[in-house]
Design an enzyme around this catalytic site. Structure first.
Site, PDB file in Angstrom:
ATOM      1  N   GLU A 186      -2.828   0.089  13.225  1.00  0.00           N
ATOM      2  CA  GLU A 186      -3.969   0.505  12.419  1.00  0.00           C
ATOM      3  C   GLU A 186      -5.267   0.350  13.211  1.00  0.00           C
ATOM      4  OE1 GLU A 186      -4.341  -1.659   8.753  1.00  0.00           O
ATOM      5  OE2 GLU A 186      -5.636  -0.129   7.880  1.00  0.00           O
ATOM      6  N   GLU A 237       0.847  -1.180   0.000  1.00  0.00           N
ATOM      7  CA  GLU A 237       0.000   0.000   0.000  1.00  0.00           C
ATOM      8  C   GLU A 237       0.888   1.238   0.000  1.00  0.00           C
ATOM      9  OE1 GLU A 237      -3.593  -0.604   1.928  1.00  0.00           O
ATOM     10  OE2 GLU A 237      -4.320   1.415   1.582  1.00  0.00           O
TER      11      GLU A 237
HETATM   12  C1  BGC Z   1      -5.472   2.809   4.490  1.00  0.00           C
HETATM   13  C2  BGC Z   1      -6.074   3.829   5.408  1.00  0.00           C
HETATM   14  C3  BGC Z   1      -6.849   4.748   4.500  1.00  0.00           C
HETATM   15  C4  BGC Z   1      -7.989   3.896   4.035  1.00  0.00           C
HETATM   16  C5  BGC Z   1      -9.125   4.546   3.374  1.00  0.00           C
HETATM   17  C6  BGC Z   1      -6.594   2.010   3.929  1.00  0.00           C
HETATM   18  O1  BGC Z   1      -6.210   0.962   3.156  1.00  0.00           O
HETATM   19  O2  BGC Z   1      -4.502   2.041   5.084  1.00  0.00           O
HETATM   20  O3  BGC Z   1      -5.335   4.294   6.397  1.00  0.00           O
HETATM   21  O4  BGC Z   1      -7.176   5.969   4.992  1.00  0.00           O
HETATM   22  O5  BGC Z   1      -7.531   2.808   3.278  1.00  0.00           O
HETATM   23  O6  BGC Z   1     -10.189   4.051   4.015  1.00  0.00           O
END
Ligand code: BGC
Length: 937
Positions: free
Chosen positions: A775, A507
């Protein structure tokens, strides 16, 4: 003369950096700090000299700019206004200041900067590449991980070299070497941008590396963001043929230009062109940011490689492909496209900012050694091994271990995060570190060695954009002191080229919701001025044609609902982040630079919601990761629209744009009216009955009457109490939660939540073993492992390095320690600590309420410190206010008479003026200096 009275001018910065090379703006901003041991000292005037040589400056001559004595207390954001500056020009500068009594300081130590290549025609070099005859990788089959490419050029430096400067850019990531030595210490140059529109270039002073006679300039170029795997592209099938790679182009390219100035005044340019040689036979066999790096040390000798002529990058021709987006595809050409602009990189470089020794080795299965660094970082390792030539060592990375001691890699998703090192068999052992990849990890699994390695076989190298530390926080609750440390670690792990969401899985994108939530906390932990200044350019570049700011910047491909590029609260980062940078650093240039873009955004926002009712726009993440208490997106949207309008109005005021300030105030007012008519019941309660709804309403100052506000705050407190004193808020609600509680008289409750050890809370996470911010509150639990409290967490969507919930440290610094500013840039400081009420004791099974805090913050004016201790009714505060600033200090006290400073009654203390007594606090105005207040509450 009293030497204490003299101001010292220190910490000279240009464009927020120390002695930067390659500045592009015609009017770089200069900055320094004044220091003095004397109370109330301030700058009344300054004189800046900027000279074209250090010798000229040493003679106190400013042949480029001599401001003369300027009557001003400004020490930052002073734009150079001397002679026009040319490409490559060096500027040496110093400053002298005058104090409050008119005494002059000594000249500061000299500082310098150099200009970049300012005009397109300054670039004489050509973009080069290798003849790439491989087919464009397809999604089918295994990962495509090509070797790094090597480039070289021999040249003569026939005369004595006075100065040599290397400028370079890459479509991909490049490392340059001069005579076998790496140029600079940065990683991942030249940076990620939307390459067809813009590429970053770097400037390095390489005078010390060029020698008289024969020289070799060389480069290693890897795919990087340009051609390598990016984000979750592979996971969800984005990009050409859904491969998740080659997002911007097929074949990496290099542009390098060495400018040599000889002592006799002559010049020479050595630039990339078709006379360079290239090879793909070097030791780096794979080099991908997400997947990892493979190094075959047996191939290190370049005389054994096959070298062929490099080609001009465009000669690889056009490469047509079908690019897959969410539910659609379009034709693209992945052949070389010359970036429309080359722009100087303005952030501090990514470097190794710390080395972490391994603490422990385990061997969960024979021959697989797991090194534990003791903390979760992002970066690479230094490997030190000994063995037979040809031995292949495999290195895998993980943030956590499974119960049986195996590496946990489920949360890496498609990021292979595996490096390989093939030994050359050196008798005394060999060391290696990857250069074109990074990982998020605490644990390193090494396999393939014949013998058990020593503990020092693995050292963690922490990579981060080198943003200088700015704050420190400690308190009587060691769990929360630990939590603050976790935020610093997590911030460093995620400030790599851009503010990322997480550093480990596939990501690592510049998610805007996360960035806007966290930016103010980030500013307390580190000097992020240059880092965010640079990212705001990336953000503006990624702005959609509609005016919306996208979900993340840079924006390689879309995510979420078909056709959606943006979402409430994520899109608003385009306003919140510039506002915060202005607020913290008094930076109006950043506002001017992005004003047109922000205006376009607000017009789009207005068009999307003509009735100002709150709408569902695009992706609806809303109060993401709330704990079973979702708040309707339209509600959240109205709140964020108003927040953006209020911030626009404040920024317009800062820029002197009165009409626009009024216009945005009107929008904000209209939104508040609409809010009240839609959501506020006659009894003052809200129709949307969630914690986040109350928090956002209070934060957005939606209520017309103070009574309503108080009632809403009481209802929020009651809701939390009814929820067993637990939060139900997600990313959006948690950020302002404690700020809002304290701001509305609920400090004891805020403290209880801050110190809670029960799910969901920061303390819970620390007690489950967190060394970084997670997270999810329950990313790991001792009881249920990676399945979370409910046993249903998705282990693949579970980062252990995600700063969003760390945003509570804004409250820690600003409200608990009480270090804040009321205007921009901490010129006028607010010190307003918030201890628990007298007599507050720990609820059953809970932590003892914090009774001391010690924090400091290095503002643009210098160090602001706040250390307080509460003991029953006795309260003490030691605070430091930097020279050239003033502060309003709020001391909790039963009355003004019960406050002393340095043991003296207040009337006797110079520089401390009693203003008033309000809300159980005595309020003082002070000049700079260190003060020791004591009071009775
Ligand atoms: C990220 C988040 C981001 C989100 C959007 C995720 O995959 O890790 O931190 O804001 O997607 O909902």
């Amino acid at each position: 003369m009293n030497f204490l009275a003299i101001l010292l001018c220190v910490a000279l910065h240009t464009e927020y950096l120390v002695n930067p090379d390659g500045i592009e703006t015609a009017h770089p901003r200069l900055q320094w700090r004044v220091e003095s041991a004397e109370h109330g000292q301030r700058q009344t005037a300054y004189r800046i000299l900027v000279a074209s040589t250090d010798a000229t400056l040493a003679r106190d001559e400013g042949d480029l700019w001599d401001t003369g004595k300027v009557m001003s207390d400004a020490t930052s954001q002073i734009a150079y206004a001397g002679k026009p500056l040319a490409s490559g020009q060096q500027c040496f500068w110093k400053v002298q200041t005058w104090g409050k009594d008119g005494a002059a300081s000594k000249w500061s130590e000299p500082a310098k900067w150099s200009m970049g290549l300012l005009k397109p025609e300054d670039w004489k070099a050509q973009w080069i590449s290798f003849k790439d005859e491989t087919p464009l990788p397809s999604a089918h089959g295994k990962l495509h991980l090509p070797p790094a490419r090597y480039y070289r050029k021999d040249f003569e430096a026939p005369r004595e070299v006075k100065r040599a400067t290397l400028y370079f850019s890459a479509l991909g990531i490049a490392e340059l070497q001069l005579n076998g030595r790496k140029v600079g210490d940065a990683y991942f140059e030249s940076g990620w941008a939307d390459y067809a529109k813009r590429a970053y270039y770097r400037t390095h002073d390489v005078t010390a590396l060029v020698k008289p006679g024969g020289n070799r300039l060389a480069a290693t170029v890897a795919d990087g963001w340009y051609a390598g795997y990016v984000g979750y592209g592979l996971l969800v099938g984005r990009g050409p043929d859904k491969t998740g790679r080659n997002i911007y182009g097929k074949t990496p390219a290099l542009l390098a230009q060495l400018e040599i100035e000889y002592a006799d005044g002559s010049h020479e340019t050595v630039g990339t062109d078709a006379t360079w040689e290239t090879s793909g036979d070097g030791p780096i066999r794979e080099a991908d940011l997400l997947m990892g790096e493979s190094y075959d040390a047996r191939k290190a000798d370049e005389s054994a490689w096959k070298w062929t002529p490099a080609i001009r990058a465009e000669e690889n021709g056009s490469v047509k492909a079908k690019f897959f987006e969410v539910g659609s595809s379009h034709e693209v050409d992945l052949g070389f496209q010359k970036p429309a602009k080359l722009v100087a990189y303005t952030a501090p470089p990514i470097r190794v900012v710390e080395e972490i020794a391994a603490k422990k080795i385990t061997e969960p299965k024979p021959g697989a050694y797991i090194f534990n660094l003791g903390e979760n970082i992002a970066g690479v390792i230094r490997l030190k091994v000994k063995g037979a030539a040809g031995t292949v060592v495999q290195i895998r990375y993980g943030e956590m271990l499974h119960k049986d001691g195996r590496l946990m890699t489920e949360n890496l998703r498609k990021a292979r995060a595996t490096d390989f090192y093939t030994l050359r068999g050196a008798a005394n052992g060999e060391t290696w570190q990857p250069r074109f990849t990074y990982h998020g990890f605490q644990f390193v699994e090494v396999t393939g060695l014949a013998e058990k390695p020593a503990l020092d076989a693995v050292t963690g190298l922490v990579l981060s954009n080198d943003t200088p530390a700015a704050g420190e926080f400690a308190c009587s609750d060691s769990v929360m002191t630990q939590f603050w440390k976790n935020t610093v670690r997590t911030q460093r792990a995620n400030f790599i080229e851009l503010p990322t969401d997480c550093p480990q899985r596939d990501e690592r994108l510049g998610w805007m919701g996360d960035a806007q939530i966290y930016v103010r906390t980030a500013s307390y932990n580190a000097d992020v001025s240059a880092f965010f200044t640079k990212w705001l350019d990336d953000l503006e570049e990624a702005q959609r044609e509609s005016g919306a700011y996208p979900d993340y910047a840079p924006y390689p491909f879309a995510h979420g609902e078909p056709g959606a590029t943006h979402g409430t609260a994520w899109t608003d980062a385009g306003v919140i982040v510039p506002y915060t940078i202005w607020k913290v650093y008094a930076d109006t240039r950043v506002l001017e630079r992005h004003w047109a873009s922000m205006t376009k955004f607000m017009e789009w926002r207005r068009k999307a919601d003509p009735e100002l009712k709150g709408v569902s726009i695009g992706n609806t993440w809303g109060d993401w990761l709330n704990v079973n208490e979702a708040t309707p997106i339209e509600y959240v949207d109205l709140c964020y629209h108003r927040l953006s309008a209020m911030l626009m109005s404040a920024m317009a005021d800062a820029l002197g744009k009165r009409d626009e300030a009024a216009k945005y105030r009107d929008t904000a007012d209209a939104l508040a009216k609409s809010f009240r008519s839609q959501f506020v019941k006659p009894d003052g309660s809200l129709t949307v009955d969630t914690q986040t709804a109350y928090v956002l309403a209070l934060e957005g100052r939606f209520f017309a009457e103070p009574d309503e506000t108080r009632a809403a705050a009481a209802r929020l407190a009651e809701k939390i109490a009814r929820n067993d004193t637990r939060m139900a808020t997600g990313f959006l609600g948690t950020k302002p939660l404690l700020l809002t509680l304290t701001g509305n008289g609920q400090t004891d409750l805020a403290l209880r939540l801050f110190q809670s050890r029960r799910f969901p809370s920061w303390g819970y996470e620390v007690e489950q073993g967190a060394t970084s911010v997670w997270e999810r509150w329950d990313s790991f639990t001792k009881e249920h492992g990676f399945d979370g409290m409910t046993g249903k967490n998705n282990a693949a969507m579970n980062s252990f390095s995600h700063y969003s919930f760390g945003a509570v440290m804004q409250w820690g610094f600003q409200t608990l320690a009480g270090i804040d500013t009321d205007g921009p840039g901490y010129k006028h400081i607010i010190i307003r600590p918030n201890p628990p009420s007298v007599g507050t004791t720990a609820a059953a099974g809970e932590a003892k309420p914090i009774d001391w805090v010690k924090a400091h913050y290095d503002s643009i004016h210098g160090r602001i410190a706040s250390a307080w201790r509460a003991n029953g009714a006795d309260f003490e505060l030691t605070t430091t206010i930097p020279a050239n600033t003033t502060a309003t200090i709020f001391i909790p006290a039963k009355d003004a008479a019960s406050v002393t400073e340095g043991g003296k009654a207040l009337g006797d203390v110079a520089g401390v003026k009693l203003l008033r007594y309000e809300n159980d606090r005595t309020v003082f105005e002070v000049e700079s200096g260190t003060y020791r207040f004591a009071s009775k509450r």
